[in-house]
Enzyme design. Structure first.
Site, short mmCIF file in Angstrom:
data_model
loop_
_atom_site.label_atom_id
_atom_site.label_comp_id
_atom_site.label_asym_id
_atom_site.label_seq_id
_atom_site.Cartn_x
_atom_site.Cartn_y
_atom_site.Cartn_z
N ASN A 85 0.83 -1.21 0.00
CA ASN A 85 0.00 0.00 0.00
C ASN A 85 0.87 1.26 0.00
OD1 ASN A 85 -2.43 1.60 0.12
ND2 ASN A 85 -3.43 -0.17 1.03
N ARG A 86 0.26 2.39 0.31
CA ARG A 86 0.90 3.68 0.03
C ARG A 86 1.66 4.25 1.21
NH1 ARG A 86 -3.58 3.04 -2.96
NH2 ARG A 86 -3.30 3.52 -5.17
N HIS A 111 3.30 -0.06 -2.80
CA HIS A 111 3.67 -1.47 -2.83
C HIS A 111 5.19 -1.70 -2.86
CE1 HIS A 111 -0.46 -2.31 -2.92
NE2 HIS A 111 -0.68 -2.35 -4.22
N HIS A 182 -1.70 -9.98 -3.39
CA HIS A 182 -2.53 -9.13 -4.25
C HIS A 182 -3.30 -9.94 -5.29
CE1 HIS A 182 -3.78 -5.48 -6.32
NE2 HIS A 182 -3.13 -4.74 -5.44
N ALA A 183 -3.85 -11.09 -4.89
CA ALA A 183 -4.66 -11.88 -5.83
C ALA A 183 -5.92 -11.11 -6.21
CB ALA A 183 -5.04 -13.22 -5.21
N TYR A 184 -6.22 -11.11 -7.51
CA TYR A 184 -7.47 -10.55 -8.01
C TYR A 184 -8.45 -11.71 -8.18
CZ TYR A 184 -5.28 -6.14 -9.53
OH TYR A 184 -4.64 -4.92 -9.60
N ASP A 255 -11.49 1.09 -2.91
CA ASP A 255 -10.03 0.94 -2.82
C ASP A 255 -9.64 1.50 -1.46
OD1 ASP A 255 -7.39 0.52 -3.30
OD2 ASP A 255 -7.21 1.91 -4.99
N GLU A 321 -6.99 -7.61 0.45
CA GLU A 321 -5.58 -7.62 0.84
C GLU A 321 -5.48 -7.40 2.34
OE1 GLU A 321 -3.66 -4.50 -1.53
OE2 GLU A 321 -5.36 -4.65 -2.89
C1 GLA Z 1 -3.72 -1.66 -4.47
C2 GLA Z 1 -4.05 -0.23 -4.38
C3 GLA Z 1 -4.77 0.19 -5.62
C4 GLA Z 1 -3.98 -0.14 -6.84
C5 GLA Z 1 -3.62 -1.60 -6.83
C6 GLA Z 1 -2.70 -1.95 -7.96
O1 GLA Z 1 -4.79 -2.46 -4.27
O2 GLA Z 1 -4.80 0.06 -3.23
O3 GLA Z 1 -4.99 1.56 -5.56
O4 GLA Z 1 -2.83 0.63 -6.87
O5 GLA Z 1 -3.01 -1.95 -5.65
O6 GLA Z 1 -3.11 -1.48 -9.17
#
Ligand code: GLA
Length: 357
Positions: A85-86, A111, A182-184, A255, A321
């Site tokens: 994350n940020r 990340h 970070h699985a989608y 998000d 996540e």
């Molecule tokens: C995380 C962030 C999103 C995005 C994804 C990757 O989930 O919270 O904003 O950056 O990663 O695209």
């Protein structure tokens, strides 16, 4: 009926930065299978039986390493680190010393920086039919983070259809750490449109609203009477298109980090449950982490085509996540993400699958 299979191992045999890459496959006795790559210690495929017993691949990804290298960096299935994350402005301070991570997301470091753990080739040490261990040693100063950090990520597939991910790390200098996967997921099957018809429950009464840079304001907000309320099961699509200021700041969707209810955490109960009415596949998430980033693939653009050639469109997946809160190194009211020498970082997340008819 769609026929899903695991990608071919040879499509994952490649060299990146002088290191060989592989595909590792786990299987259990209940028809579940997981494909992992040492490129980012990532989940490539996750085959789960649907309500008819047909294996369904519920994670987005590509059928070759070249597919991953050619795609936009969306962190597909990766282990995220050193700091998931940020981090606002890529800056934080430990004991009066300021560290700088080159921003790779507007003004933020996202990340773990441009060459975070997701882009590294991890060592595989132990591989059995039901488990695989990955190791990585991040150098002191790598991507700007202090301390040589030794990290282990263990994947284990049980006969109870659980994928258990365990993390462990140690450092030789004070550092910050936040690890997640970070699985989608798309429980209708990867590439099968959006996830608006999924029914989601999150055990959280509060979440962290963000500013225009997607950094938490630092003040938790109740989910009550907002689109963020998933305390009782609700369609992901029910409120996602609302003209809500926070959904807009999330780039048109969720998000955001949820502050998980301490009771669910203490009782080791699922902190989130998601179900597809189409396949009947049900996913429960259990974790030792205090936060859960719920992300609805708002940055997917449809440009990348996945394993079966279908475009990965906006809202084509969700991520759950498990992690510490975003920007924790700068937000001293949040649970600490500091790791000191002599201490061991440990966390565990379980993705448990079943079928609800
Ligand atoms: C995380 C962030 C999103 C995005 C994804 C990757 O989930 O919270 O904003 O950056 O990663 O695209």
């Amino acid at each position: 009926m769609t026929h899903y299979t695991l990608p071919k191992a040879r499509n994952f045999e490649h060299q990146i930065s002088g290191k060989n890459t592989h595909l590792i496959t786990l299987e259990n006795s209940r028809g579940m299978a997981v494909a992992l790559s040492d490129y980012g210690a990532r989940i490539v495929s996750l085959l789960v039986p649907d309500k008819h017993g047909n294996p369904t691949d519920v994670v987005l990804g590509f059928d070759s390493i070249k597919g991953y290298l050619a795609a936009d960096e969306q962190y597909h299935g990766v282990t995220v680190g050193r700091f998931a994350n940020r981090i606002a402005n890529g800056r934080f301070t430990i004991d009066g010393e300021t560290f700088y991570i080159e921003p790779n997301n507007g003004a933020n470091a996202l990340h773990g920086g441009a060459n975070g753990f997701h882009s590294r080739i991890w060592d595989r040490r132990i591989v059995y039919k039901e488990k695989a261990d990955f190791y990585y040693v991040a150098a002191d100063g790598e991507e700007g983070f202090p301390g040589k950090l030794s990290v282990m990520v263990k994947y284990r597939l049980t006969d109870n259809n659980e994928l258990i991910i365990s993390y462990r790390a140690q450092t030789d200098k004070p550092t910050v750490i936040n690890l997640t996967n970070h699985a989608y997921f798309n429980l209708n099957g990867e590439g099968n449109g959006d996830i608006h018809n999924h029914i989601l429950q999150i055990q959280a009464a509060n979440y962290l609203p963000v500013d225009e840079h997607q950094i938490p304001t630092g003040v938790p907000a109740p989910v009550e009477n907002t689109p963020f309320d998933f305390r009782t099961p609700k369609l992901i699509g029910q409120d996602i298109m609302q003209p809500d200021d926070q959904l807009i700041k999330g780039n048109g969707g969720y998000d955001h980090n949820y502050i998980l209810d301490t009771e669910a955490l203490a009782k080791k109960r699922p902190v989130a449950t998601v179900r597809s009415p189409v396949t009947g596949i049900n996913l429960e998430v259990l974790t030792t982490e205090p936060g859960l980033q719920f992300y609805t693939g708002n940055f997917l653009t449809g440009k990348d085509k996945g394993k079966r050639g279908n475009p990965y469109e906006k809202h084509g997946a969700f991520c759950l996540e498990t992690q510490h809160f975003p920007d924790s190194p700068n937000q001293l009211d949040f649970p600490t993400t500091l790791l000191l020498p002599g201490h061991v970082f440990e966390s565990q997340t379980i993705y448990r699958f079943s079928v609800v008819k």
